[in-house]
Design a protein around this motif. Structure first.
Motif, PDB file in Angstrom:
ATOM      1  N   PHE A  67      25.157  32.837  39.454  1.00 55.56           N
ATOM      2  CA  PHE A  67      25.749  31.508  39.529  1.00 55.56           C
ATOM      3  C   PHE A  67      27.073  31.481  40.284  1.00 55.56           C
ATOM      4  CE2 PHE A  67      23.230  30.584  35.552  1.00 55.56           C
ATOM      5  CZ  PHE A  67      22.403  29.656  36.147  1.00 55.56           C
ATOM      6  N   ILE A  68      27.849  32.542  40.178  1.00 51.47           N
ATOM      7  CA  ILE A  68      29.180  32.521  40.771  1.00 51.47           C
ATOM      8  C   ILE A  68      29.320  33.612  41.822  1.00 51.47           C
ATOM      9  CG2 ILE A  68      30.144  31.656  38.603  1.00 51.47           C
ATOM     10  CD1 ILE A  68      31.514  34.456  38.341  1.00 51.47           C
ATOM     11  N   ASP A  69      30.296  33.441  42.675  1.00 52.45           N
ATOM     12  CA  ASP A  69      30.687  34.449  43.654  1.00 52.45           C
ATOM     13  C   ASP A  69      31.592  35.444  42.928  1.00 52.45           C
ATOM     14  OD1 ASP A  69      31.848  35.916  45.708  1.00 52.45           O
ATOM     15  OD2 ASP A  69      33.061  34.240  46.447  1.00 52.45           O
ATOM     16  N   ALA A  70      30.983  36.510  42.382  1.00 53.06           N
ATOM     17  CA  ALA A  70      31.736  37.434  41.530  1.00 53.06           C
ATOM     18  C   ALA A  70      32.887  38.124  42.267  1.00 53.06           C
ATOM     19  CB  ALA A  70      30.788  38.460  40.905  1.00 53.06           C
ATOM     20  N   PRO A  71      32.652  38.719  43.456  1.00 56.02           N
ATOM     21  CA  PRO A  71      33.783  39.363  44.155  1.00 56.02           C
ATOM     22  C   PRO A  71      34.886  38.371  44.512  1.00 56.02           C
ATOM     23  CG  PRO A  71      31.693  40.117  45.056  1.00 56.02           C
ATOM     24  CD  PRO A  71      31.385  38.962  44.158  1.00 56.02           C
ATOM     25  N   GLY A  72      34.506  37.178  44.965  1.00 56.69           N
ATOM     26  CA  GLY A  72      35.506  36.178  45.311  1.00 56.69           C
ATOM     27  C   GLY A  72      36.280  35.693  44.097  1.00 56.69           C
ATOM     28  N   THR A  73      35.586  35.551  42.967  1.00 61.98           N
ATOM     29  CA  THR A  73      36.255  35.148  41.732  1.00 61.98           C
ATOM     30  C   THR A  73      37.275  36.192  41.318  1.00 61.98           C
ATOM     31  OG1 THR A  73      34.330  33.876  40.996  1.00 61.98           O
ATOM     32  CG2 THR A  73      35.883  34.574  39.302  1.00 61.98           C
ATOM     33  N   ARG A  74      36.863  37.446  41.371  1.00 58.56           N
ATOM     34  CA  ARG A  74      37.790  38.525  41.017  1.00 58.56           C
ATOM     35  C   ARG A  74      39.014  38.524  41.927  1.00 58.56           C
ATOM     36  NH1 ARG A  74      36.375  45.059  41.108  1.00 58.56           N
ATOM     37  NH2 ARG A  74      38.418  45.759  40.363  1.00 58.56           N
ATOM     38  N   ALA A  75      38.776  38.429  43.225  1.00 55.02           N
ATOM     39  CA  ALA A  75      39.877  38.514  44.180  1.00 55.02           C
ATOM     40  C   ALA A  75      40.878  37.377  43.997  1.00 55.02           C
ATOM     41  CB  ALA A  75      39.328  38.511  45.604  1.00 55.02           C
ATOM     42  N   ARG A  76      40.391  36.164  43.807  1.00 58.17           N
ATOM     43  CA  ARG A  76      41.312  35.025  43.680  1.00 58.17           C
ATOM     44  C   ARG A  76      42.094  35.082  42.373  1.00 58.17           C
ATOM     45  NH1 ARG A  76      39.867  29.436  44.082  1.00 58.17           N
ATOM     46  NH2 ARG A  76      41.987  29.169  44.886  1.00 58.17           N
ATOM     47  N   LEU A  77      41.449  35.488  41.282  1.00 62.99           N
ATOM     48  CA  LEU A  77      42.189  35.603  40.024  1.00 62.99           C
ATOM     49  C   LEU A  77      43.251  36.691  40.129  1.00 62.99           C
ATOM     50  CD1 LEU A  77      39.323  35.190  37.391  1.00 62.99           C
ATOM     51  CD2 LEU A  77      41.097  33.524  37.988  1.00 62.99           C
ATOM     52  N   GLU A  78      42.904  37.808  40.736  1.00 58.44           N
ATOM     53  CA  GLU A  78      43.880  38.893  40.871  1.00 58.44           C
ATOM     54  C   GLU A  78      45.044  38.483  41.768  1.00 58.44           C
ATOM     55  OE1 GLU A  78      41.122  42.846  40.060  1.00 58.44           O
ATOM     56  OE2 GLU A  78      41.440  42.177  42.137  1.00 58.44           O
ATOM     57  N   ALA A  79      44.785  37.617  42.723  1.00 59.01           N
ATOM     58  CA  ALA A  79      45.836  37.196  43.652  1.00 59.01           C
ATOM     59  C   ALA A  79      46.770  36.150  43.058  1.00 59.01           C
ATOM     60  CB  ALA A  79      45.203  36.658  44.934  1.00 59.01           C
ATOM     61  N   HIS A  80      46.287  35.367  42.086  1.00 59.29           N
ATOM     62  CA  HIS A  80      47.064  34.197  41.662  1.00 59.29           C
ATOM     63  C   HIS A  80      47.458  34.181  40.191  1.00 59.29           C
ATOM     64  CE1 HIS A  80      46.731  32.100  45.485  1.00 59.29           C
ATOM     65  NE2 HIS A  80      45.487  32.528  45.541  1.00 59.29           N
ATOM     66  N   VAL A  81      46.832  34.976  39.344  1.00 59.26           N
ATOM     67  CA  VAL A  81      47.159  34.931  37.916  1.00 59.26           C
ATOM     68  C   VAL A  81      48.185  36.017  37.614  1.00 59.26           C
ATOM     69  CG1 VAL A  81      46.272  35.058  35.572  1.00 59.26           C
ATOM     70  CG2 VAL A  81      44.887  33.998  37.364  1.00 59.26           C
ATOM     71  N   HIS A  82      49.321  35.620  37.075  1.00 64.17           N
ATOM     72  CA  HIS A  82      50.453  36.535  36.916  1.00 64.17           C
ATOM     73  C   HIS A  82      50.222  37.566  35.815  1.00 64.17           C
ATOM     74  CE1 HIS A  82      52.360  33.606  39.500  1.00 64.17           C
ATOM     75  NE2 HIS A  82      52.173  32.666  38.602  1.00 64.17           N
ATOM     76  N   ASP A  83      49.613  37.159  34.708  1.00 65.57           N
ATOM     77  CA  ASP A  83      49.410  38.047  33.560  1.00 65.57           C
ATOM     78  C   ASP A  83      47.905  38.163  33.309  1.00 65.57           C
ATOM     79  OD1 ASP A  83      49.533  39.534  31.253  1.00 65.57           O
ATOM     80  OD2 ASP A  83      50.773  38.111  30.130  1.00 65.57           O
ATOM     81  N   LEU A  84      47.248  38.971  34.151  1.00 66.34           N
ATOM     82  CA  LEU A  84      45.784  39.037  34.155  1.00 66.34           C
ATOM     83  C   LEU A  84      45.287  40.396  33.672  1.00 66.34           C
ATOM     84  CD1 LEU A  84      42.989  37.834  35.044  1.00 66.34           C
ATOM     85  CD2 LEU A  84      43.397  38.936  37.265  1.00 66.34           C
ATOM     86  N   THR A  85      44.310  40.354  32.773  1.00 65.62           N
ATOM     87  CA  THR A  85      43.519  41.538  32.441  1.00 65.62           C
ATOM     88  C   THR A  85      42.127  41.312  33.018  1.00 65.62           C
ATOM     89  OG1 THR A  85      44.747  41.884  30.371  1.00 65.62           O
ATOM     90  CG2 THR A  85      42.593  42.961  30.585  1.00 65.62           C
ATOM     91  N   MET A  86      41.764  42.103  34.009  1.00 61.14           N
ATOM     92  CA  MET A  86      40.480  41.940  34.681  1.00 61.14           C
ATOM     93  C   MET A  86      39.478  42.961  34.162  1.00 61.14           C
ATOM     94  SD  MET A  86      38.342  40.595  36.815  1.00 61.14           S
ATOM     95  CE  MET A  86      39.411  39.397  37.621  1.00 61.14           C
ATOM     96  N   SER A  87      38.335  42.475  33.710  1.00 58.89           N
ATOM     97  CA  SER A  87      37.227  43.336  33.311  1.00 58.89           C
ATOM     98  C   SER A  87      36.049  43.016  34.226  1.00 58.89           C
ATOM     99  CB  SER A  87      36.857  43.090  31.841  1.00 58.89           C
ATOM    100  OG  SER A  87      35.759  43.895  31.457  1.00 58.89           O
ATOM    101  N   PHE A  88      35.919  43.785  35.306  1.00 55.76           N
ATOM    102  CA  PHE A  88      34.843  43.565  36.271  1.00 55.76           C
ATOM    103  C   PHE A  88      33.718  44.546  35.962  1.00 55.76           C
ATOM    104  CE2 PHE A  88      32.589  43.929  40.301  1.00 55.76           C
ATOM    105  CZ  PHE A  88      32.458  42.593  40.666  1.00 55.76           C
ATOM    106  N   LEU A  89      32.538  44.008  35.640  1.00 56.23           N
ATOM    107  CA  LEU A  89      31.394  44.811  35.212  1.00 56.23           C
ATOM    108  C   LEU A  89      30.334  44.728  36.296  1.00 56.23           C
ATOM    109  CD1 LEU A  89      31.331  43.459  31.550  1.00 56.23           C
ATOM    110  CD2 LEU A  89      32.488  45.508  32.393  1.00 56.23           C
ATOM    111  N   PRO A  90      30.236  45.737  37.180  1.00 52.84           N
ATOM    112  CA  PRO A  90      29.388  45.644  38.367  1.00 52.84           C
ATOM    113  C   PRO A  90      27.918  45.346  38.081  1.00 52.84           C
ATOM    114  CG  PRO A  90      30.840  47.538  38.501  1.00 52.84           C
ATOM    115  CD  PRO A  90      30.967  47.015  37.115  1.00 52.84           C
ATOM    116  N   ASP A  91      27.396  45.830  36.950  1.00 52.80           N
ATOM    117  CA  ASP A  91      25.971  45.685  36.658  1.00 52.80           C
ATOM    118  C   ASP A  91      25.669  44.545  35.691  1.00 52.80           C
ATOM    119  OD1 ASP A  91      25.223  47.846  38.307  1.00 52.80           O
ATOM    120  OD2 ASP A  91      25.759  49.264  36.723  1.00 52.80           O
ATOM    121  N   ALA A  92      26.678  43.779  35.304  1.00 58.12           N
ATOM    122  CA  ALA A  92      26.472  42.700  34.341  1.00 58.12           C
ATOM    123  C   ALA A  92      26.032  41.425  35.051  1.00 58.12           C
ATOM    124  CB  ALA A  92      27.750  42.440  33.552  1.00 58.12           C
TER     125      ALA A  92
END
Length: 288
Positions: free
Chosen positions: A240-265
């Motif tokens: 449903f979503i652009d997973a790499p793009g979602t990750r990149a934009r959140l990492e670029a703009h969210v100041h206090d971010l914990t990212m859990s990127f699950l490649p096979d999920a």
């Protein structure tokens, strides 16, 4: 509720199935039908009255049954409010306000005010993730923490209707294939809750009129306003979503971010209950 469904009989079947699932809600609960200017909103409240408030927002073509596997753990330490989104497959009013306005934020304002919830943490998946982001970008001072699971509106939009609608026209086989694309293939025996919800989702897909309007994409300036701690859980194989793009934009703009990127999920990401609980329970750091 019937307006969201193709036939009154389908609406009745989904409602009865949902109410049966709610009878097995695994934590003592209080149910509310909250009046708002956008229509009545159904909310299930569980957990200690003096605990921190956590508001759950499900994805589209679903309802609060999707949290059945999580609430036992979360209600041990939080006051949890599972909200049926208006215009969807739950027990709230059928009303779909324009998405490119603050209408949904104003609706959620009214729900939270009626239940005396302020401030609160938000947990949302898919469209519920979009609603959570929309609210947090407009009302950052009212959100303690934010958890988004495969949220819409961050990466480049995808036209899921191209493949989803044809599958929905192929009867039960097509609905099962659609659920497989959303959740991934079998990976061990599901829990009883997961199996019950999967069967329920198949029933919803057979009767429900899905939303067709595209969810607006958040501007950079909006994401920059997310001043609270944010946990993002992103499935690399989400359809449903652009997973790499979602990750990149959140990492670029969210100041206090914990990212859990699950490649096979995939879009549904089971097994995240403890991770989310730990994030919500963690005390702010000295620099926060």
């Amino acid at each position: 509720m019937s307006s969201a469904f193709r036939t009154p009989e389908g609406a009745k079947a989904v409602r009865e199935s949902y109410e049966h699932l709610l009878e097995h809600w695994p934590s003592p609960s209080r149910r509310h039908l909250v009046p708002t200017s956008a229509g009545e909103t159904f909310v299930i409240e569980s957990g200690p009255l003096d605990a921190s408030a956590v508001v759950l927002l499900h994805g589209t073509a679903a309802n609060s049954a999707m949290w059945l596997s999580d609430v036992v753990a979360w209600t041990q330490r939080f006051r949890v409010f599972a909200v049926d989104i208006i215009g969807d497959a739950g027990l709230s009013a059928f009303n779909r306000p324009a998405l490119d306005t603050d209408a949904h934020a104003r609706w959620l304002d009214e729900v939270l005010a009626a239940l005396s919830i302020q401030p609160a943490s938000l947990v949302g998946i898919s469209m519920g993730g979009w609603l959570s982001l929309d609210y947090a970008t407009r009302r950052p001072e009212r959100v303690q923490k934010l958890v988004v699971i495969n949220p819409a509106g961050v990466g480049q939009p995808r036209n899921v209707l191209i493949w989803a609608l044809p599958l929905l026209m192929l009867g039960r086989w097509g609905r099962r294939k659609m659920i497989e694309r959303i959740a991934g293939g079998p990976s061990g025996a599901p829990s009883p809750d997961q199996a019950a919800v999967a069967t329920f989702l198949e029933l919803i897909f057979s009767h429900f009129r899905p939303r067709t309007a595209a969810l607006p994409r958040f501007e950079d300036a909006a994401l920059d306003r997310l001043s609270m701690p944010v946990l993002a859980i992103i499935g690399g194989k989400d359809v449903f979503i652009d997973a790499p793009g979602t990750r990149a934009r959140l990492e670029a703009h969210v100041h206090d971010l914990t990212m859990s990127f699950l490649p096979d999920a995939h879009h549904f990401v089971p097994g995240q209950t403890s991770k989310i609980e730990a994030f919500l329970a963690a005390k702010p750091t000295a620099s926060a």
